[in-house]
Design an enzyme around this catalytic site. Structure first.
Site, short mmCIF file in Angstrom:
data_model
loop_
_atom_site.label_atom_id
_atom_site.label_comp_id
_atom_site.label_asym_id
_atom_site.label_seq_id
_atom_site.Cartn_x
_atom_site.Cartn_y
_atom_site.Cartn_z
N HIS A 154 -8.72 0.84 -3.08
CA HIS A 154 -9.56 0.55 -1.92
C HIS A 154 -10.29 1.84 -1.54
O HIS A 154 -9.68 2.77 -1.02
CB HIS A 154 -8.63 0.06 -0.79
CG HIS A 154 -9.29 -0.22 0.51
ND1 HIS A 154 -8.58 -0.45 1.67
CD2 HIS A 154 -10.61 -0.33 0.86
CE1 HIS A 154 -9.42 -0.68 2.66
NE2 HIS A 154 -10.66 -0.60 2.20
N MET A 189 -12.39 3.99 0.64
CA MET A 189 -12.93 4.19 1.99
C MET A 189 -13.64 5.53 1.99
O MET A 189 -13.18 6.51 2.59
CB MET A 189 -11.79 4.14 3.01
CG MET A 189 -11.27 2.73 3.23
SD MET A 189 -9.64 2.70 3.99
CE MET A 189 -8.66 2.93 2.53
N SER A 224 0.86 -1.19 0.00
CA SER A 224 0.00 0.00 0.00
C SER A 224 0.89 1.23 0.00
O SER A 224 1.76 1.38 0.87
CB SER A 224 -0.88 0.00 1.25
OG SER A 224 -1.33 1.32 1.51
N HIS A 265 -1.58 -1.29 -4.00
CA HIS A 265 -2.80 -0.97 -3.24
C HIS A 265 -2.85 0.53 -2.99
O HIS A 265 -1.91 1.12 -2.46
CB HIS A 265 -2.75 -1.76 -1.92
CG HIS A 265 -3.98 -1.68 -1.09
ND1 HIS A 265 -5.06 -2.52 -1.26
CD2 HIS A 265 -4.31 -0.86 -0.06
CE1 HIS A 265 -5.99 -2.23 -0.36
NE2 HIS A 265 -5.56 -1.22 0.38
N ASP A 290 -5.05 3.47 -1.17
CA ASP A 290 -6.07 3.72 -0.16
C ASP A 290 -6.70 5.09 -0.36
O ASP A 290 -6.07 6.12 -0.11
CB ASP A 290 -5.43 3.65 1.23
CG ASP A 290 -5.11 2.21 1.62
OD1 ASP A 290 -6.02 1.38 1.58
OD2 ASP A 290 -3.93 1.94 1.94
N MET A 345 -10.78 -6.19 6.55
CA MET A 345 -9.92 -5.24 7.25
C MET A 345 -9.48 -5.87 8.57
O MET A 345 -10.30 -6.44 9.30
CB MET A 345 -10.67 -3.95 7.58
CG MET A 345 -10.99 -3.05 6.41
SD MET A 345 -9.55 -2.50 5.47
CE MET A 345 -8.57 -1.67 6.73
N MET A 373 -9.31 7.80 0.79
CA MET A 373 -10.06 8.19 2.00
C MET A 373 -10.63 9.59 1.83
O MET A 373 -9.97 10.47 1.26
CB MET A 373 -9.13 8.18 3.22
CG MET A 373 -8.41 6.85 3.41
SD MET A 373 -7.44 6.85 4.93
CE MET A 373 -6.57 5.29 4.75
N ASP A 426 -6.14 -6.70 5.02
CA ASP A 426 -5.54 -5.37 4.99
C ASP A 426 -5.47 -4.75 6.38
O ASP A 426 -6.50 -4.54 7.02
CB ASP A 426 -6.42 -4.51 4.06
CG ASP A 426 -5.89 -3.11 3.86
OD1 ASP A 426 -4.77 -2.81 4.31
OD2 ASP A 426 -6.61 -2.30 3.24
C1 DX5 Z 1 -5.96 1.38 6.33
C2 DX5 Z 1 -5.65 1.03 4.90
C3 DX5 Z 1 -4.54 0.06 4.77
C4 DX5 Z 1 -3.21 0.57 5.27
C5 DX5 Z 1 -2.40 -0.56 5.79
O1 DX5 Z 1 -7.13 2.10 6.37
O2 DX5 Z 1 -6.77 0.47 4.26
O3 DX5 Z 1 -4.40 -0.38 3.42
O4 DX5 Z 1 -2.49 1.22 4.26
O5 DX5 Z 1 -1.31 -0.07 6.48
P1 DX5 Z 1 -0.42 -0.99 7.41
O6 DX5 Z 1 0.06 -2.13 6.57
O7 DX5 Z 1 0.68 -0.10 7.86
O8 DX5 Z 1 -1.31 -1.43 8.52
ZN ZN Z 2 -6.37 -0.49 2.22
#
Ligand code: DX5
Ligand code: ZN
Length: 222
Positions: free
Chosen positions: A65, A67, A9, A32, A34, A137, A36, A170
């Site tokens: 992903h 969110m 990620s 990946h 993320d 998650m 947000m 994840d």
């Molecule tokens: C959290 C994300 C993850 C995050 C994981 O909301 O969806 O993908 O990047 O980070 P680590 O591997 O550091 O937990």
């Molecule tokens: Zn993620």
């Protein structure tokens, strides 16, 4: 059985040098990303423009992903920008989830449904036959670098007993616990801090960590 895949990620990458960071993970199976929005989760990250910029720099499939609240509004923008896989949260889509999954697939991307740690598998039982992958998650979404929630292990095992497709896990995956996650039945492992920041602190290259996770992971993947 589906193939074991490592999905770094970029949430823990150096955003001022994404091109350089992408080169460091050239042996990854997926990148990946993320997304947000500051509503569904208490943090803001990337939009379609960043996905488009990343797409130009790598041939590795992009695993986006989402969110965000109301993901349906943005799905076509992310897919036009280059997303190859798109996951949406069941907590954000609720009764519209099937429609949104169909929307992703009609735009020729792989569709995933994501579940927060406390959301039971029963929440997705009606739509699981329509998705390409399930994202479990193992931390509360919003930030990299959190601790892996052990209670997700039985959930991975239960899903693997009931479903033969891709299971992505994840959050909080590191070099100590990734074997347990694979052994439980997950085949797509996401890791941000373990690949970008922790590796760096030890002077290890991200590629070395990815290779180790793949080689060792394949020994326990059945
Ligand atoms: C959290 C994300 C993850 C995050 C994981 O909301 O969806 O993908 O990047 O980070 P680590 O591997 O550091 O937990
Ligand atoms: Zn993620």
């Amino acid at each position: 059985m589906p193939k074991l895949k490592i999905a770094p990620s970029i949430l823990s990458a150096n955003f001022a040098d994404l091109r350089g960071e992408l080169r460091k993970i050239s042996n990854a199976d997926l990148v990946h990303i993320d997304v947000m929005d500051g509503h569904f989760v208490p943090n803001i990250t990337f939009g379609p423009l960043v996905v488009k910029a990343v797409k130009k720099e790598t041939g590795i499939p992009l695993d986006v992903h989402l969110m965000i609240e109301e993901p349906a509004k943005f799905i076509s923008d992310f897919i036009s920008a280059g997303a190859d896989l798109v996951s949406v949260h069941i907590e954000a889509t609720k009764e519209k989830s099937l429609e949104i999954i169909e929307q992703i697939k009609s735009l020729r991307a792989k569709a995933g449904i994501a579940l927060n740690p406390q959301t039971p598998l029963s929440a997705v039982e009606d739509i699981i036959s329509e998705v390409d992958f399930v994202l479990l998650m193992s931390v509360q979404p919003g930030f990299a670098g959190q601790r892996f929630r052990e209670e997700v292990i039985p959930k991975i095992k239960q899903l693997r007993r009931e479903w033969k497709g891709d299971i992505e896990v994840d959050g909080g995956i590191n070099r100590e616990n990734y074997r347990d996650v694979i052994q439980a039945g997950a085949n797509i492992l996401v890791a941000a801090s373990a690949i970008f920041s922790e590796a760096c602190r030890e002077g290890k290259e991200p590629q070395v960590i990815i290779k180790e996770m793949k080689d060792e992971g394949n020994k326990v993947w059945h």
